[in-house]
Design a protein around this motif. Structure first.
Motif, PDB file in Angstrom:
ATOM      1  N   LEU A  71       1.475  -1.107  -0.120  1.00 28.63           N
ATOM      2  CA  LEU A  71       0.225  -0.048  -0.380  1.00 28.63           C
ATOM      3  C   LEU A  71       0.861   1.319   0.189  1.00 28.63           C
ATOM      4  O   LEU A  71       0.142   2.020  -0.681  1.00 28.63           O
ATOM      5  CB  LEU A  71      -0.717  -0.199   0.816  1.00 28.63           C
ATOM      6  CG  LEU A  71      -1.909  -1.084   1.076  1.00 28.63           C
ATOM      7  CD1 LEU A  71      -2.902  -0.709   2.318  1.00 28.63           C
ATOM      8  CD2 LEU A  71      -3.230  -0.667   0.058  1.00 28.63           C
ATOM      9  N   LYS A  72       2.221   1.493   0.788  1.00 31.06           N
ATOM     10  CA  LYS A  72       2.734   2.496   0.344  1.00 31.06           C
ATOM     11  C   LYS A  72       3.756   2.684  -0.579  1.00 31.06           C
ATOM     12  O   LYS A  72       3.715   4.082  -0.913  1.00 31.06           O
ATOM     13  CB  LYS A  72       4.192   2.251   1.641  1.00 31.06           C
ATOM     14  CG  LYS A  72       4.895   3.457   1.920  1.00 31.06           C
ATOM     15  CD  LYS A  72       6.309   2.835   2.784  1.00 31.06           C
ATOM     16  CE  LYS A  72       5.891   2.831   4.386  1.00 31.06           C
ATOM     17  NZ  LYS A  72       7.391   2.612   5.046  1.00 31.06           N
ATOM     18  N   VAL A  73       4.180   1.264  -1.595  1.00 31.38           N
ATOM     19  CA  VAL A  73       4.428   1.715  -2.547  1.00 31.38           C
ATOM     20  C   VAL A  73       3.237   1.680  -3.923  1.00 31.38           C
ATOM     21  O   VAL A  73       3.477   3.319  -4.547  1.00 31.38           O
ATOM     22  CB  VAL A  73       5.205   0.599  -3.037  1.00 31.38           C
ATOM     23  CG1 VAL A  73       4.827   0.406  -4.744  1.00 31.38           C
ATOM     24  CG2 VAL A  73       5.980  -0.389  -2.503  1.00 31.38           C
ATOM     25  N   LEU A  74       2.173   2.180  -3.273  1.00 26.80           N
ATOM     26  CA  LEU A  74       0.890   1.927  -4.438  1.00 26.80           C
ATOM     27  C   LEU A  74       0.195   3.409  -3.973  1.00 26.80           C
ATOM     28  O   LEU A  74       0.212   4.603  -5.159  1.00 26.80           O
ATOM     29  CB  LEU A  74      -0.110   1.147  -4.258  1.00 26.80           C
ATOM     30  CG  LEU A  74       0.006  -0.041  -4.409  1.00 26.80           C
ATOM     31  CD1 LEU A  74      -1.415  -0.776  -4.565  1.00 26.80           C
ATOM     32  CD2 LEU A  74      -0.165  -0.270  -6.349  1.00 26.80           C
ATOM     33  N   TRP A  75       0.470   3.447  -2.675  1.00 25.11           N
ATOM     34  CA  TRP A  75       0.814   5.366  -2.727  1.00 25.11           C
ATOM     35  C   TRP A  75       1.876   6.137  -3.382  1.00 25.11           C
ATOM     36  O   TRP A  75       1.055   7.493  -4.013  1.00 25.11           O
ATOM     37  CB  TRP A  75       0.688   5.503  -1.003  1.00 25.11           C
ATOM     38  CG  TRP A  75       0.147   7.254  -0.532  1.00 25.11           C
ATOM     39  CD1 TRP A  75       0.807   7.997   0.448  1.00 25.11           C
ATOM     40  CD2 TRP A  75      -1.273   8.157  -0.319  1.00 25.11           C
ATOM     41  NE1 TRP A  75       0.457   8.897   0.212  1.00 25.11           N
ATOM     42  CE2 TRP A  75      -1.070   9.389  -0.386  1.00 25.11           C
ATOM     43  CE3 TRP A  75      -2.233   7.427  -1.245  1.00 25.11           C
ATOM     44  CZ2 TRP A  75      -1.928   9.903   0.042  1.00 25.11           C
ATOM     45  CZ3 TRP A  75      -3.136   8.676  -0.725  1.00 25.11           C
ATOM     46  CH2 TRP A  75      -2.776   9.344   0.191  1.00 25.11           C
ATOM     47  N   LYS A  76       3.015   6.167  -3.153  1.00 26.09           N
ATOM     48  CA  LYS A  76       4.030   6.345  -3.804  1.00 26.09           C
ATOM     49  C   LYS A  76       4.129   6.544  -4.947  1.00 26.09           C
ATOM     50  O   LYS A  76       3.697   7.679  -5.286  1.00 26.09           O
ATOM     51  CB  LYS A  76       5.141   6.144  -3.146  1.00 26.09           C
ATOM     52  CG  LYS A  76       5.361   6.177  -2.129  1.00 26.09           C
ATOM     53  CD  LYS A  76       7.117   5.988  -1.609  1.00 26.09           C
ATOM     54  CE  LYS A  76       7.535   5.643  -0.067  1.00 26.09           C
ATOM     55  NZ  LYS A  76       8.857   4.999  -0.053  1.00 26.09           N
ATOM     56  N   LEU A  78       1.055   7.086  -6.732  1.00 28.22           N
ATOM     57  CA  LEU A  78       0.003   7.198  -7.001  1.00 28.22           C
ATOM     58  C   LEU A  78       0.419   8.940  -7.087  1.00 28.22           C
ATOM     59  O   LEU A  78      -0.212   9.991  -8.151  1.00 28.22           O
ATOM     60  CB  LEU A  78      -0.952   7.280  -6.294  1.00 28.22           C
ATOM     61  CG  LEU A  78      -2.584   7.989  -6.495  1.00 28.22           C
ATOM     62  CD1 LEU A  78      -3.695   8.073  -7.831  1.00 28.22           C
ATOM     63  CD2 LEU A  78      -3.800   7.566  -5.037  1.00 28.22           C
ATOM     64  N   VAL A  79       0.859   9.624  -5.935  1.00 28.44           N
ATOM     65  CA  VAL A  79       1.515  10.497  -5.331  1.00 28.44           C
ATOM     66  C   VAL A  79       2.666  11.438  -6.620  1.00 28.44           C
ATOM     67  O   VAL A  79       2.386  12.179  -7.632  1.00 28.44           O
ATOM     68  CB  VAL A  79       2.068  10.602  -4.337  1.00 28.44           C
ATOM     69  CG1 VAL A  79       2.708  12.280  -4.416  1.00 28.44           C
ATOM     70  CG2 VAL A  79       0.819  10.551  -2.705  1.00 28.44           C
ATOM     71  N   ARG A  80       3.176   9.964  -7.306  1.00 32.01           N
ATOM     72  CA  ARG A  80       4.157  10.499  -8.516  1.00 32.01           C
ATOM     73  C   ARG A  80       3.256  11.506  -9.671  1.00 32.01           C
ATOM     74  O   ARG A  80       3.793  12.142  -9.933  1.00 32.01           O
ATOM     75  CB  ARG A  80       5.247   9.654  -7.889  1.00 32.01           C
ATOM     76  CG  ARG A  80       5.789   9.872  -9.193  1.00 32.01           C
ATOM     77  CD  ARG A  80       7.535   8.955  -9.004  1.00 32.01           C
ATOM     78  NE  ARG A  80       7.522   8.526  -7.997  1.00 32.01           N
ATOM     79  CZ  ARG A  80       7.958   7.028  -8.030  1.00 32.01           C
ATOM     80  NH1 ARG A  80       7.791   6.367  -8.464  1.00 32.01           N
ATOM     81  NH2 ARG A  80       8.249   6.881  -6.424  1.00 32.01           N
ATOM     82  N   ARG A  81       1.958  10.437  -9.988  1.00 31.68           N
ATOM     83  CA  ARG A  81       1.490  10.574 -10.545  1.00 31.68           C
ATOM     84  C   ARG A  81       0.686  11.425 -10.735  1.00 31.68           C
ATOM     85  O   ARG A  81       0.073  12.264 -12.114  1.00 31.68           O
ATOM     86  CB  ARG A  81       0.378   9.754 -11.651  1.00 31.68           C
ATOM     87  CG  ARG A  81       1.621   7.821 -11.620  1.00 31.68           C
ATOM     88  CD  ARG A  81       0.127   6.858 -12.644  1.00 31.68           C
ATOM     89  NE  ARG A  81       0.728   6.101 -13.043  1.00 31.68           N
ATOM     90  CZ  ARG A  81       0.530   5.154 -13.483  1.00 31.68           C
ATOM     91  NH1 ARG A  81      -0.808   4.819 -13.908  1.00 31.68           N
ATOM     92  NH2 ARG A  81       1.015   3.880 -13.659  1.00 31.68           N
ATOM     93  N   ILE A  82       0.059  12.428  -9.944  1.00 35.33           N
ATOM     94  CA  ILE A  82      -0.734  13.186  -9.563  1.00 35.33           C
ATOM     95  C   ILE A  82       0.509  14.773  -9.773  1.00 35.33           C
ATOM     96  O   ILE A  82      -0.124  15.784  -9.976  1.00 35.33           O
ATOM     97  CB  ILE A  82      -1.373  13.119  -8.293  1.00 35.33           C
ATOM     98  CG1 ILE A  82      -3.004  12.669  -8.811  1.00 35.33           C
ATOM     99  CG2 ILE A  82      -1.973  14.841  -7.582  1.00 35.33           C
ATOM    100  CD1 ILE A  82      -3.140  12.191  -7.017  1.00 35.33           C
ATOM    101  N   ARG A  83       1.280  14.796  -9.393  1.00 35.34           N
ATOM    102  CA  ARG A  83       3.143  15.883  -9.287  1.00 35.34           C
ATOM    103  C   ARG A  83       2.882  15.080 -10.933  1.00 35.34           C
ATOM    104  O   ARG A  83       2.996  15.959 -11.872  1.00 35.34           O
ATOM    105  CB  ARG A  83       3.487  15.169  -8.114  1.00 35.34           C
ATOM    106  CG  ARG A  83       3.676  15.462  -7.553  1.00 35.34           C
ATOM    107  CD  ARG A  83       4.663  15.547  -6.261  1.00 35.34           C
ATOM    108  NE  ARG A  83       4.313  15.209  -4.541  1.00 35.34           N
ATOM    109  CZ  ARG A  83       4.787  15.147  -3.966  1.00 35.34           C
ATOM    110  NH1 ARG A  83       6.195  15.021  -3.998  1.00 35.34           N
ATOM    111  NH2 ARG A  83       4.557  15.476  -2.608  1.00 35.34           N
TER     112      ARG A  83
END
Length: 83
Positions: A71-76, A78-83
């Motif tokens: 979940l931590k990897v998926l969160w990172k 997701l945040v990277r794609r949003i930026r």
């Protein structure tokens, strides 16, 4: 088996499946782990409808604990794609 026990049995089988998946190499965990992660909300909703919110909160805490690294990897990502 009574209807009240069925969601708990399903969650117990889900937990056993996650434990069986853990010793596999990471590259073999991805697809089955994703499937287990996608099945979990269905099981938790079913459990919540039968037993109330407290077992759902406990099950959700256990799931987050089991899947904390993925979940931590998926969160990172997701945040990277949003930026």
């Amino acid at each position: 088996m009574s209807l009240l026990q069925e969601p708990l049995v399903a969650l117990a089988i889900w937990a056993l499946a996650t434990m069986a998946l853990a010793p596999l190499p990471l590259r073999h965990q991805i697809l089955p782990g994703l499937a287990l992660l996608l099945v979990l909300p269905v099981l938790l909703i079913w459990t919540g409808r039968v037993h109330g919110y407290l077992p759902v909160v406990i099950g959700l805490a256990a799931a987050v604990s089991l899947f904390r690294k993925p979940l931590k990897v998926l969160w990172k990502r997701l945040v990277r794609r949003i930026r």
